[in-house]
Design a protein around this motif. Structure first.
Motif, PDB file in Angstrom:
ATOM      1  N   LEU A  50     -70.771  37.971  14.065  1.00 30.75           N
ATOM      2  CA  LEU A  50     -69.066  38.355  13.450  1.00 30.75           C
ATOM      3  C   LEU A  50     -68.887  38.970  14.673  1.00 30.75           C
ATOM      4  O   LEU A  50     -67.741  39.347  14.654  1.00 30.75           O
ATOM      5  N   ASN A  66     -70.628  43.240  19.184  1.00 28.32           N
ATOM      6  CA  ASN A  66     -70.339  43.481  18.060  1.00 28.32           C
ATOM      7  C   ASN A  66     -70.152  44.834  17.581  1.00 28.32           C
ATOM      8  O   ASN A  66     -68.515  44.681  17.215  1.00 28.32           O
ATOM      9  N   ILE A 122     -75.814  35.512   8.991  1.00 27.37           N
ATOM     10  CA  ILE A 122     -75.200  37.253   8.560  1.00 27.37           C
ATOM     11  C   ILE A 122     -76.172  36.598   7.283  1.00 27.37           C
ATOM     12  O   ILE A 122     -75.506  38.354   6.977  1.00 27.37           O
ATOM     13  N   GLY A 129     -67.502  41.915  10.464  1.00 27.65           N
ATOM     14  CA  GLY A 129     -67.518  40.491  10.674  1.00 27.65           C
ATOM     15  C   GLY A 129     -66.983  39.789   9.700  1.00 27.65           C
ATOM     16  O   GLY A 129     -66.203  38.213   9.202  1.00 27.65           O
TER      17      GLY A 129
END
Length: 492
Positions: free
Chosen positions: A200, A154, A224, A250
């Protein structure tokens, strides 16, 4: 006891070649606040000595744990700048990253160390992918240390150079897509965090356009939002200290997808963005604010997303950015002003159409209640079907103070009309139509009467609620408009 020693004292023992304070965890326990981490990297030869201990099988794990602890930002957004300096200093130590890469498939603390470095420093991410075999070793580590390796993916996906390396080695097809196909039931907190990180990363690697960024499942989006909430409140989730920029990067890309926008708002994103902007300070970092503003701008491009943002108090916090009083950049202030204009344009249009200076020329005076109901429902969002059309008019010209909609943050989203109850049917004497006032003539002095045209379908409010000046800050709408330009007593 670790408290009897300073980081500098313990580090000097390690520089002298003594590994006992490293193996028994004394150094690890000494490293806590950001200042202790700065003390470690400023101790001459300390990082070089730790690099040698990483290369030794006996002391490798203890050394990795200590350096990973130094690279972790456990102090939150307020320590972001100093944590970046610490991580970049560690990443630049000769042979340190090479030694860590050799341990990625064997030791979870090696993965944690890389995760912390690339989380806090984009340059560290670039340095990592340049190490021979680093990307391949990371891909292999996803089979054994998924939570932390997905964190690395990520963070790397936010760097242009590192993301190219991930795409070249097919991380999207071979790692992310298979991992995100799991069900959403009976998952542990660690598994939820893994899904959040993977989702993400996928949004970052697949692009920012709506045609590329995929639609995520509702469970991943809900997770998220949960992660962002913990980041804003500075709370750990799944043993991870989440920082807002890592989530917002993200999220900014995911809000390019229309389906994602609606699902994120249904999961409660709007109040969290409101809280984030409301509590922003310079120490939090400008990227946090910039990414939040960009995410809101993406949401505002969908008409269906306007009302949830309004209900959450986004307009109020965007107005608070005016003038850069907290150190906001000129770009952020300009973007916020544009968003305020976008979010309020429907309300202002209806209010202007009902202003007394239009007199009998107001086209809205020719409409019956049913049509007015439809217009106001579009302008202000869905309301109770049983509410009379007269009760729907809530805006800058309304006798009901619209600033209540922009008041202190309310974590429970609500309709701006739910506090109104239908009034008794008012009695109005017949009033002849008013001729429009000449534009050169100043508007009448504001009194306790309604600014609406007498006899209009909406003027019934004036018998129920006393008028009051509205202190709405509307200077962001146009550079030429007076701050009080939308209030009843001001000219239009």
């Amino acid at each position: 006891m670790a408290t009897n020693y300073s980081v500098h004292d313990v580090a000097m023992q390690i520089v002298a070649g003594r590994s006992d304070s490293l193996v028994n965890g004394t150094l690890f326990r000494c490293i806590r606040g950001i200042q202790s981490k700065v003390d470690l990297i400023e101790t001459p030869e300390a990082l070089s000595a730790l690099t040698k201990f990483i290369q030794n099988d006996v002391t490798s794990n203890a050394a990795l744990r200590a350096v990973a602890q130094a690279a972790a930002n456990t102090d939150g957004p307020s320590a972001a700048s100093r944590s970046e300096t610490v991580c970049l200093t560690i990443a630049r130590v000769p042979s340190l990253l090479d030694s860590v890469v050799q341990r990625l498939e064997k030791d979870v603390d090696a993965v944690r160390l890389v995760n912390n470095l690339v989380a806090n420093s984009e340059e560290s991410a670039e340095l990592f992918v340049r190490v021979r075999g680093s990307v391949q070793a990371l891909k292999a580590s996803t089979k054994k240390f998924k939570l932390h390796s997905f964190g690395v993916i990520n963070h790397l996906s936010r760097s242009a150079g590192a993301s190219e390396a991930l795409m070249k080695h097919r991380f999207v097809e071979d790692v992310l897509y298979p991992a995100l196909e799991v069900g959403d039931t009976n998952l542990s907190v660690e598994e939820e965090a893994t899904i959040a990180r993977g989702t993400l990363a996928l949004a970052n690697l697949t692009g920012t356009s709506s045609t590329k960024c995929p639609t995520a499942n509702k469970f991943a989006l809900k997770t998220i939002v949960k992660v962002l909430d913990h980041a804003v409140r500075g709370e750990r989730l799944a043993t991870i200290t989440w920082l807002p920029p890592a989530v917002l990067f993200g999220l900014r890309n995911m809000t390019q997808n229309s389906a994602n926008k609606r699902s994120l708002l249904e999961c409660g994103l709007a109040p969290i963005l409101t809280k984030l902007i409301d509590g922003w300070v310079m120490e939090t970092g400008m990227p946090t604010l910039e990414l939040a503003i960009e995410s809101i701008a993406n949401l505002c491009s969908d008409p269906d997303c306007i009302q949830p943002l309004w209900d959450a108090g986004i307009v109020r916090v965007l107005m608070s950015l005016e003038g850069g009083k907290r150190g906001e950049s000129a770009t952020v202030c300009s973007q916020a002003a544009g968003l305020v204009e976008l979010l309020m344009e429907r309300h202002i249009a209806v209010c202007l159409g009902q202003h007394r200076r239009l007199g009998a020329n107001s086209q809205l005076m020719l409409l019956d209640d049913a049509v007015v109901f439809t217009i106001l429902q579009f302008a202000f969002g869905p309301v109770r079907p049983s509410a009379p059309a007269a009760l729907l008019f809530v805006g800058p010209f309304s006798p009901v103070d619209p600033c209540s909609l922009l008041g202190p943050f309310n974590p429970r989203p609500r309709s701006p009309f739910e506090h109104l109850e239908p009034p008794e049917p008012p009695h109005h004497p017949t009033v002849p139509p008013q001729a429009p006032l000449p534009l050169s003539q100043p508007p009448p002095t504001h009194t306790a009467t309604s600014p609406l045209i007498p006899g209009s379908p909406l003027s019934a409010l004036s018998t129920r609620f006393p008028s009051a000046p509205c202190p709405l800050n509307t200077s962001a709408l146009t550079g030429q408009r007076n701050r009080q330009g939308l209030c009843p007593q001001a000219s239009v």
